[in-house]
Design an enzyme around this catalytic site. Structure first.
Site, PDB file in Angstrom:
ATOM      1  N   ASP A  92       0.706  -1.212   0.218  1.00 34.02           N
ATOM      2  CA  ASP A  92      -0.332   0.117  -0.051  1.00 34.02           C
ATOM      3  C   ASP A  92       1.322   1.314   0.108  1.00 34.02           C
ATOM      4  OD1 ASP A  92       0.775   0.478   2.851  1.00 34.02           O
ATOM      5  OD2 ASP A  92      -0.986  -0.592   4.120  1.00 34.02           O
ATOM      6  N   ASP A 266      -7.689  -7.523   0.177  1.00 36.68           N
ATOM      7  CA  ASP A 266      -6.648  -7.721   1.144  1.00 36.68           C
ATOM      8  C   ASP A 266      -7.595  -7.234   2.474  1.00 36.68           C
ATOM      9  OD1 ASP A 266      -5.720  -5.412   2.615  1.00 36.68           O
ATOM     10  OD2 ASP A 266      -6.125  -4.545   0.767  1.00 36.68           O
ATOM     11  N   CYS A 304     -12.858 -28.939   6.511  1.00 35.54           N
ATOM     12  CA  CYS A 304     -11.613 -27.954   6.412  1.00 35.54           C
ATOM     13  C   CYS A 304     -10.799 -28.882   6.199  1.00 35.54           C
ATOM     14  CB  CYS A 304     -11.511 -26.609   7.550  1.00 35.54           C
ATOM     15  SG  CYS A 304      -9.822 -26.019   7.457  1.00 35.54           S
ATOM     16  N   CYS A 306      -7.154 -27.638   6.622  1.00 36.14           N
ATOM     17  CA  CYS A 306      -5.638 -26.668   7.071  1.00 36.14           C
ATOM     18  C   CYS A 306      -5.206 -28.546   8.775  1.00 36.14           C
ATOM     19  CB  CYS A 306      -5.886 -25.654   8.283  1.00 36.14           C
ATOM     20  SG  CYS A 306      -7.060 -25.715   9.234  1.00 36.14           S
ATOM     21  N   CYS A 309      -7.744 -28.013  11.546  1.00 35.06           N
ATOM     22  CA  CYS A 309      -8.429 -28.952  11.511  1.00 35.06           C
ATOM     23  C   CYS A 309      -7.943 -30.441  11.304  1.00 35.06           C
ATOM     24  CB  CYS A 309      -9.645 -28.667  10.346  1.00 35.06           C
ATOM     25  SG  CYS A 309     -10.013 -26.999  11.247  1.00 35.06           S
ATOM     26  N   HIS A 335      -6.238 -21.865  10.336  1.00 30.96           N
ATOM     27  CA  HIS A 335      -7.986 -21.708   9.828  1.00 30.96           C
ATOM     28  C   HIS A 335      -8.274 -21.085   9.117  1.00 30.96           C
ATOM     29  CE1 HIS A 335     -11.557 -23.604   9.541  1.00 30.96           C
ATOM     30  NE2 HIS A 335     -11.683 -22.626  10.136  1.00 30.96           N
TER      31      HIS A 335
HETATM   32 ZN   LIG Z   1      -8.650 -25.586   9.181  1.00 30.47          ZN
END
Ligand SMILES: [Zn+2]
Length: 380
Positions: A92, A266, A304, A306, A309, A335
């Protein structure tokens, strides 16, 4: 491929999916850019950020110019090397943070003078200096320095501010050194006023930019006014350039903005929330600190994939946050970023298939359901 190039692969209504090509890699759009404020996406290793599906991150000029300083980063090989992130970086202009974080600001036609919030030093940020700092950082996508009145200012203030912002956009373009593969984006301002937004776009188009950002939203106007402003703004923004909505937002904000033609986002929300205990799921938001999770052996979001998880329970995360252990922030940030990137991936797939409306209805119905039921039993 040494050029900066954007192409749309498919459209669905006003929504588009495609890719921005840069020498440092492709950015699949619509894209979400995790925020790496001070040369780090907080609580995340760079390779973990990439594993969530991020193609690009955002760096904050204001923070990096104050500490460690743009000249130092340049001497150490640029921001990509410094922070070990080889893929594209958008920076930015620093203007927004000067307005929100710095003390004793003084705005003139030349630029803005302020006191550093770190050591009180007096610093001047001009359009030319902002572009120079972003070049020193070796940013792939540079943003022009703009100015935006505080939310709630009257139309006259937005009108006057727009004159300054357009003059600064022209100076920013003049200061930007053209290099293959590097891009300069203009920023559309004008508050919630249609004629000002149109004047802003026309002025920026006359200067000519590689992409167009919409600024001055998500500053307190509410989702309805934000969407209404996008409805009146986006039809006038050039179709063949990327459209970036700055500082947005919740999953629902992102979905609605994509449906209005936005390609890039963003926001600190997934990372900041990850440090305060707020998690995003397909059934809405949860607060992992809440006692209802203390005995829950299930993951944050069963769908999920990830690391948080697949490897850890809500009960464990609840414990980590209660005990103030940093792993809690690391796992929940991971996550949340995965959740945001999965959402972007699903959005891109739905646009390509022409099924975005159905996907949006399904996603919103899931968020509206609220969190999964607390398992029955004896609770802490
Ligand atoms: Zn997750």
């Amino acid at each position: 491929m040494s050029e900066f190039r954007f192409h749309v692969q498919a459209s669905d209504g006003a929504a588009r999916t495609g890719a921005i090509h840069t020498p440092r890699g492709e950015i699949r759009t619509p894209a979400f850019m995790p925020v790496g404020t001070a040369g780090t996406v907080k609580a995340m290793l760079p390779q973990s950020v990439r594993e969530t599906g991020a193609d690009i991150i955002l760096g904050n000029t204001y923070h990096l110019m104050l500490r460690p300083g743009a000249e130092r980063v340049a001497r150490l090989g640029g921001l990509h090397k410094f922070m070990a992130w080889e893929r594209p970086i958008l920076t930015d202009s620093g203007g927004f943070q000067v307005m929100s974080l710095a003390k004793l600001r003084k705005l003139t036609d030349a630029g803005v003078t302020f006191q550093s919030h770190i050591d009180g030093a007096t610093i001047e940020l001009t359009p030319e200096r902002s572009i120079e700092i972003q070049r020193l950082l070796d940013s792939d996508i540079t943003m022009v320095l703009d100015e935006c009145p505080a939310y709630g200012a009257d139309k006259k203030a937005y009108d006057t501010s727009l004159d300054l912002t357009l003059a600064w956009a022209q100076r920013s373009k003049g200061a930007f050194s053209l290099r293959p593969g590097y891009a300069l984006f203009g920023i559309v301002q004008g508050g919630v006023f249609e004629d000002l937004r149109q004047r802003s776009i026309a002025g920026l188009q006359a200067i000519g930019f590689d992409g167009y950002a919409v600024g001055g939203l998500a500053v307190g106007e509410g989702q309805e006014a934000m969407f209404a402003t996008l409805d009146m703004t986006m039809p006038h923004v050039p179709d063949d350039k990327p459209h970036y909505l700055m500082g947005v937002g919740t999953p629902d904000d992102i979905l609605g903005a994509v449906q209005r033609g936005i390609d890039m986002f963003d926001c600190v929300m997934p990372t900041r929330s990850g440090r305060t205990g707020k998690g995003f799921t397909r059934r809405g938001e949860i607060n992992i600190r809440n006692a209802r999770h203390a005995l829950d052996p299930r993951p944050i979001d069963a769908l999920c994939t990830c690391d948080a998880c697949t490897g850890y329970s809500r009960a464990y995360l609840n414990h980590l946050f209660k005990a103030d252990e940093m792993l809690g922030a690391m796992l929940l940030t991971r996550h949340n970023l995965t959740y945001y990137q999965d959402l972007m991936k699903d959005i891109r797939t739905a646009i390509a298939a022409g099924t975005l409306a159905a996907f949006a209805a399904e996603a919103r119905a899931g968020w509206a359901l609220g969190d999964i039921e607390t398992p029955s039993g004896d609770w802490a």
